[in-house]
Design an enzyme around this catalytic site. Structure first.
Site, PDB file in Angstrom:
ATOM      1  N   THR A 213       0.813  -1.218   0.000  1.00  0.00           N
ATOM      2  CA  THR A 213       0.000   0.000   0.000  1.00  0.00           C
ATOM      3  C   THR A 213       0.852   1.276   0.000  1.00  0.00           C
ATOM      4  OG1 THR A 213      -0.110  -0.025   2.412  1.00  0.00           O
ATOM      5  CG2 THR A 213      -1.902  -1.099   1.226  1.00  0.00           C
ATOM      6  N   ASP A 277      -5.377   3.951   8.004  1.00  0.00           N
ATOM      7  CA  ASP A 277      -6.535   3.771   7.133  1.00  0.00           C
ATOM      8  C   ASP A 277      -6.344   2.642   6.126  1.00  0.00           C
ATOM      9  OD1 ASP A 277      -7.670   5.696   8.570  1.00  0.00           O
ATOM     10  OD2 ASP A 277      -7.605   7.260   7.043  1.00  0.00           O
ATOM     11  N   THR A 290       7.885   2.148   7.854  1.00  0.00           N
ATOM     12  CA  THR A 290       7.556   3.507   7.407  1.00  0.00           C
ATOM     13  C   THR A 290       7.244   4.447   8.558  1.00  0.00           C
ATOM     14  OG1 THR A 290       5.270   2.824   7.175  1.00  0.00           O
ATOM     15  CG2 THR A 290       6.609   2.820   5.186  1.00  0.00           C
ATOM     16  N   ARG A 291       7.342   3.970   9.786  1.00  0.00           N
ATOM     17  CA  ARG A 291       6.922   4.783  10.949  1.00  0.00           C
ATOM     18  C   ARG A 291       5.457   5.178  10.787  1.00  0.00           C
ATOM     19  NH1 ARG A 291      10.767   6.774  14.402  1.00  0.00           N
ATOM     20  NH2 ARG A 291       9.403   8.452  15.058  1.00  0.00           N
ATOM     21  N   ARG A 489     -10.923   7.157  -6.239  1.00  0.00           N
ATOM     22  CA  ARG A 489      -9.920   7.563  -7.223  1.00  0.00           C
ATOM     23  C   ARG A 489     -10.023   6.694  -8.477  1.00  0.00           C
ATOM     24  NH1 ARG A 489      -3.562   7.823  -6.040  1.00  0.00           N
ATOM     25  NH2 ARG A 489      -3.603   5.576  -6.327  1.00  0.00           N
ATOM     26  N   TYR A 552      -3.588  16.721   6.248  1.00  0.00           N
ATOM     27  CA  TYR A 552      -3.740  15.805   5.135  1.00  0.00           C
ATOM     28  C   TYR A 552      -4.420  16.530   3.975  1.00  0.00           C
ATOM     29  CZ  TYR A 552      -3.792  11.036   3.554  1.00  0.00           C
ATOM     30  OH  TYR A 552      -3.502   9.880   2.884  1.00  0.00           O
TER      31      TYR A 552
END
Lengths: 632, 671
Positions: A213, A277, A290-291, A489, A552
């Protein structure tokens, strides 16, 4: 492997992990009846007993997941016969519902039209796929380890990308220049050790793969890589090895995906509470690499707060601490070399994470503010008083309208009447401008009494900033937006709309300026680059911290009439990031750097900082076996 | 604004010298002469404002400023330093704000609209403004906070601009004005109510004042409260030359953008030119040492007699709004602003200071480029080279030649109603009959009233007329300075070698960098521009190594260098004075009177014709140039600033100026 919070969809309605997951895909696969969770030696046990794995996502991902879009094959937005948008499948609460306003919103916001469609290729053309290069000596050594592997083109393409816009566009219309030559599925830590040994022996390149992802180009194979690229898919390392109720920890293999982890823990009455998410698809190892950050970090913390111990296989050997003390003063924390390392040092194989009892009670909520400024001021106050609920998010007006467009068909006249009344109260009686107001969505969690008390406290603060409670439904729908966005999307792509999300973190006093400037920059850049219709440029504050917030952004535009839409899109994205940095925002809050944001690393962590990371890389992996070229 | 790629000068844009835009000018007095002023003053005024504006009262701004983190921080700091209670300092801050703050009121605006209509109609024939500029400004005001940066030639400037914005229904500006106006009873308050706010002339050391002032300005920029207006030149130019920019206020208005508190800020260069400047004779007197009358209301009332005079037309050219964001792109390192809380006062980095400086010069160069020139400017230039008298027909002939030259150099000439040349000259002479008159087909200096006076008085009268006239020639010189300097350099070196000419050019450019506006640092570009313009007019030919004066060009070279002669000669005289008469240590004041005493006999005996050496402007500029060139030492003592001459260096410079020795080549000359 990368876990990106909002790379796309978790079933955004964050009911308790348990409830939430019940409506997810898990039970459909009947895996709950497979109790063989707690094996001391899963690698052996699985092999010997031949039990089906407990994993939701199968080894052949294409059986369940879209090959050129987000999520499950059966879940997508379509235009039904009446020309209304409908979400298919039964996995999500939204499944089967008609969204009557969405079409109009799309037309109004993007100037999109149903008549102008651009469809992707229906299937992957195997002949386009770059051939697999792997020499026989290596394959012999690999076979000797008895670890499962594949050179099948579909398997390899599936692991050649994450979910950046450009990656999806390549899948829809072209083909990657370089993809993994071989996919291997280690079943346990020892398997990984063997694979790394073989790779070192033959000087090959390993790219770890977790949930796929990533939204930072982290999984893209470097085109210039001449060695055989091994995609190390951790998905079969998906067992909970043990649960320690005295210390409230669990030892988990790093390939487990979020939904499986939470579901299995829930069966024992626990949860980690880590809910990025993307949790349906992203993996524990990816979160570490990726923290990652979870929606409910206010209660449970981000991944760096959750990890107690971890194990990573590097070309230099295995790194792990000798004990599970809750905090140590033993020099710089080596865990922090591993967290956020984005697969350049090695593969995370096992992690001890904190667990908590599943909360007794959960409640959504929402607050309407007259404008964004007041909303941010309220969030700041909540953070100052350290009374943030499990989740608190503030959507700007554009995003509020976006969320509104996802309102399902109302069931009865009564509900519609009630909605009308609410709207009347807020806009006419309270004088809120529907084109200015903004909404905060809330999620409370804990025991019932405390939740209600907490709720009152937060609403009282909100009232001081002109906020009006706006009900649970609005709150829940707000969270839904975050999981449907990736599915949306795909729908947009069919109608000439391209879009992406990106994030940052920023000190409190700069939040408003940053939001305004970045949104404006996007609009201006689009205009300058010849985008005909004003883009969607919207943001929300998704996390609060003592010293700042996570912001975001969504950005999308209609690219009809533009020669090179992807190029324009990339220029705008770069400009937006420049703007963020100029406004005192960070390079990333939780998506990571990958290859997409590498150009800013030096500026971000300084020459010396970059040198420190390089010297670690030099020591741990001098031959660049883990050659995905992220970060550095 | 295409940025040139060269390092250090990316703001320097290559100008277009080709056919000057002949924008359509609109005369805003035309309508005033036809319809009721009262109705105009009472019109429904709903100006175009900034899109993000949330309207607030002037008093609310003061409150915001007082409560701001910035001001509160300084109050706390000072309270700690001085052991004073914060309340007392806060009180002080309130007083500062009350002294400073504007109190813009529509009522007062309407009063001004009425009275200024009357006044302007008597004073001026026309007030012309470029319509396209108004349109662009209208757009800009809505998009981002706007800073109006007009040239400053007259007290009329800001009245004119506010009047203009009122006429076109644009948001009225708040204007930074000198505190001296507050000395004028009534008028000060009237100006305050029409949007002026007042700054002390010097407040370098006063931390509280600085903090309050800066925050006051920034608050208005951040909120887009109103267009901000101030004069980069800092004061009215008494000489017609654009003054070197003052950077303080400019860097304050830029800060909100640097800190990203606003998305962008527009900087709008505005050029205001007058056919005849109201204060022309006052300026000349001031330059000659007659003290400037203090701003006072009674003085203003006395000045009303000028109402009976004719001052011709006014031209306002509103330049293209410059986006600060675009100007700063790639030049500002963002880190320093990211690591310190934005309320803390932060000394701008060297990069930023350079940037602000570059922008200031860029804007002033644009002001010059866009300044409308009247035919009188050409006439004045010619007359000053043909004293005491010139044949009318010859004047017309020369003027037509100069007109052509000016247009090729990119000058923005406004030929009134496309008159024939004869009529244009006659009409100009009529307007400026206080300086020159037509007698028997000859144009001569108007020396009415000076017959039979003492010799000294005669020189003074003569100087007065010449300085007045010079202020118009200087308008042309602003534009001509580069080719004129090349011409001087050609004459001085008597050489064709490009390198030598450049050395001399570069020396003079440096020497005169307080007199004229040169973009910082790029002597080569200025040289090339000068050469390019001269080549374009077939005055010179440039080869790889050499510069040759064309056969027909030598007259032009002489003319152009004659334009600079007053400056050259003044500096030579000042050098002579300094080397002969200057004391061990002297003050600026002593030097000024010293030079006057030294020069008067020269002028009386006719051994020099350089009346401009009497101008305090030239004297001060020369002094600061000599300090810059290390010819004079500047020392700060308890009694103020004193100067001392370094004889050797001075003699060398004097020799170079007199062409006795060649100019030393600058080490970095690269052509």
């Amino acid at each position: 492997m990368a876990a990106a919070e909002e790379a796309g969809g978790a079933p955004g309605s964050a009911s308790s992990a348990q409830r939430r997951l019940r409506v997810l895909s898990g039970h459909l696969r009947g895996s709950r009846e497979a109790p063989a969770l707690l094996s001391a030696s899963p690698c052996g046990a699985q092999g010997a007993a031949g039990l089906p794995g407990p994993a939701t996502i199968p080894k052949r991902r294409q059986e369940l997941l879209k090959w050129n879009g987000w999520g499950y094959n059966d879940s997508k937005f379509i235009f039904n016969k009446k020309g209304q948008v409908e979400f298919t499948g039964k996995r999500y609460r939204l499944g089967g519902t008609v969204l009557p306003i969405l079409k109009e919103w799309m037309e109004k916001t993007f100037g999109a039209s149903l008549e102008h469609k651009t469809l992707p290729r229906a299937t992957l053309n195997v002949n386009d796929v770059p051939p697999s290069f792997a020499n026989e000596e290596f394959l012999q050594d690999l076979r000797a380890t008895k670890i499962s592997y594949s050179q099948d083109p579909e398997d390899r393409v599936f692991r050649a990308h994450g979910h950046c816009l450009h990656e999806i566009l390549v899948l829809r219309e072209g083909m990657f220049k370089r993809i993994p030559d071989i996919v291997v599925w280690p079943g346990c830590h020892e398997d990984v050790v063997k694979i790394v040994e073989v790779a070192c022996k033959h000087n090959l390149c390993i790219i770890p793969f977790g949930g796929g992802t990533s939204v930072s180009s982290a999984l893209e194979c470097p085109e210039e890589e001449k060695r055989t690229i091994i995609s190390l898919d951790t998905s079969q390392m998906n067992h909970i090895l043990w649960i320690d109720e005295r210390n409230l920890t669990a030892r988990v293999e790093a390939g487990i995906v979020g939904q499986d982890l939470e579901r299995q823990l829930a069966e024992r009455g626990y949860c980690t509470g880590h809910e990025p998410d993307s949790m349906e698809f992203s993996s524990l190892g990816g979160w570490v690499a990726t923290r990652a950050s979870g929606m409910k970090k206010n209660i449970y913390g981000n991944i760096e707060d959750l990890v107690v111990h971890l194990k990573m296989v590097t070309p230099r050997g295995v790194i792990e601490k000798s004990c599970e003390g809750p905090r140590m003063s033993t020099g710089p924390d080596v865990h922090h070399f591993i967290m956020g390392s984005e697969g350049i040092f090695g593969v995370v194989t096992e992690v001890t994470v904190k667990i908590r009892p599943v909360p007794e009670y959960q409640k959504y909520g929402s607050v309407v503010f007259p404008n964004f400024e007041r909303g941010v001021a309220c969030l700041r106050e909540v953070a100052k008083q350290r009374c943030a609920p499990a989740s608190i998010r503030l959507m700007d007006n554009e995003q509020f309208q976006f969320g509104h467009a996802l309102k399902p068909q109302v069931a009865s006249i009564f509900t519609s009447f009630l909605d009308g009344l609410k709207k009347f109260y807020i806009t006419k009686f309270k004088g809120f401008d529907p084109n200015v107001l903004c909404v905060a969505t809330l999620l409370f969690e804990g025991d019932r009494e405390r939740v209600l008390q907490h709720e009152k406290q937060v609403y009282d603060i909100a009232a001081k900033f002109g906020g009006l409670a706006a009900g649970e439904d609005n709150g829940q729908r707000g969270y839904m937006l975050t999981f449907v966005i990736a599915y949306l999307r795909d729908l947009g792509l069919d109608y000439y709309i391209i879009g992406e999300s990106f994030e940052t973190s920023v000190p409190w006093d700069r939040v408003l300026d940053l939001c305004r400037n970045v949104k404006e920059r996007i609009v201006r850049e689009c205009k300058e680059k010849g985008v005909q219709f004003a883009p969607l440029s919207t943001c929300r504050v998704t996390q609060t911290y003592d010293a700042g917030a996570c912001v975001y952004f969504y950005f999308a535009f209609n690219y009809r009439g533009i020669g090179e839409p992807l190029h324009v899109y990339e220029q705008v994205e770069t400009a937006a990031r420049e703007e963020i940095l100029a406004n005192g925002g960070s390079l990333s809050h939780h998506h990571g750097v990958g290859k997409l944001r590498k150009q800013w690393m030096k500026e971000t962590i300084s020459d010396v900082g970059l040198g420190m990371l390089r010297s670690v890389k030099e020591y741990v992996d001098p031959n660049n076996i883990f050659g995905n070229r992220n970060l550095l | 604004m295409a940025a040139a790629p060269q390092r250090g000068s990316p703001l320097y844009a290559q100008k277009e010298f080709t056919s000057k835009k002949r924008d359509d000018f609109e005369d805003i007095l035309e309508e005033r002469r036809q319809s009721s002023d009262l109705r105009y003053a009472m019109k429904c005024f709903n100006p175009v404002v900034y899109k993000g504006l949330s309207p607030c009262k002037p008093s609310a701004i003061k409150t915001t400023v007082l409560q701001s983190d910035q001001v509160q921080y300084v109050i706390r700091q000072l309270s700690k330093e001085m052991g004073e209670s914060p309340d007392i300092i806060q009180e002080e801050a309130t007083e500062i704000l009350d002294e400073m703050g504007h109190n813009i009121q529509t009522r007062t605006i309407r009063f001004f609209a009425l009275t200024l209509s009357k006044v302007f109609k008597t004073l001026f024939r026309k007030i012309c403004v470029n319509g396209e500029g108004i349109q662009k400004l209208q757009q800009a005001i809505q998009e981002h906070p706007v800073v109006l940066l007009p040239s400053h030639r007259s007290y009329m400037d800001f009245l004119m601009l506010s009047y203009l914005l009122y006429t076109y229904d644009l948001a009225l500006p708040v204007i930074a004005a000198g505190i001296d106006f507050l000395g004028m009873r009534l008028v000060g308050e009237l100006l305050r109510k029409s949007g002026a706010f007042f700054m002390r002339r010097t407040f370098g050391g006063d931390k509280l004042y600085w903090a309050v002032f800066a925050e006051y300005v920034k608050t208005m920029i951040r909120s887009g409260y109103a267009p901000m207006e101030f004069f980069l030149e800092g004061t009215r130019s008494r000489t017609g030359k654009t003054l070197t920019p003052k950077l303080g206020l400019l860097s304050i208005v830029m800060e909100p953008f640097f800190k990203r508190e606003v998305f962008d800020t527009y900087l709008v260069p505005i050029s205001i030119s007058y056919d005849r400047i109201l204060e022309e004779s006052l300026y000349a007197r001031e330059l000659l040492g007659v003290p400037k009358p203090k701003e006072s209301t009674s003085g203003l009332l006395k000045a009303r007699k000028i109402l009976s005079d004719d001052f011709g037309s006014v031209h306002i050219y509103i330049g293209q709004p410059l986006s600060l964001r675009a100007l700063a792109s790639g030049r500002i390192d963002r880190r320093p602003y990211n690591l310190i809380p934005r309320y803390l006062p932060q000394r701008p980095s060297e990069d930023i200071q350079d940037f602000v400086n570059d922008v200031a010069y860029k804007i002033e160069l644009l002001q010059i480029e866009n300044m409308v020139l009247s035919p009188w400017v050409l006439i004045a230039t010619i007359l000053l080279q043909n004293l005491p008298a010139i044949d009318f027909d010859l004047l017309v002939e020369k003027m037509l030649w100069l007109k052509g030259l000016t247009q090729t150099f990119g000058g923005f000439l406004e030929w009134p109603d496309h008159l024939c040349a004869n009529k244009a000259v006659t009409s100009c002479l009529a307007l400026h009959s206080n300086i020159f008159i037509l007698v028997n087909g000859h144009v001569v200096l108007n020396d009415k009233g000076s017959e039979g006076g003492a010799m000294e008085e005669l020189v003074f009268k003569q100087a007065l007329a010449i300085l007045m006239c010079g202020s118009y020639r200087n308008q042309l010189l602003n534009l001509f300075v580069r080719p004129a300097l090349v011409s001087v350099a050609l004459q001085m070196t008597q050489s064709f070698r490009k390198e030598e000419v450049y050395s001399c050019f570069s020396f003079l450019r440096d020497l005169f960098s307080d007199e004229f506006i040169f973009f910082p640092g790029i002597a080569v570009k200025d040289f090339e521009e000068g050469c390019f313009l001269l080549t374009k007019c077939d005055i010179i030919q440039v080869t790889a190594q050499e510069i040759l004066v064309a056969e027909k060009g030598s007259a032009a070279v002489s003319f152009l260098s004659a334009m600079l002669r007053p400056f050259m000669e003044s500096y030579q005289i000042i050098c002579r004075y300094l080397s002969k008469e200057a004391k061990e240590a002297f003050t600026e004041k002593q030097m000024i009177s010293g030079i006057r005493n030294f020069a008067f006999p020269l002028l009386e005996t006719g051994s020099s014709q350089c009346y401009e050496v009497l101008s305090s402007d030239v004297q001060k500029n020369a002094l600061s140039a000599f300090v810059r060139l290390h010819v004079v030492d500047k020392m700060k003592t308890t009694n103020g600033v004193t100067y001392a001459v370094k004889k050797d260096a001075l003699n060398k410079t004097a020799d170079m100026l007199d062409s006795r020795i060649p100019v030393i080549k600058p080490a970095t000359a690269r052509l």
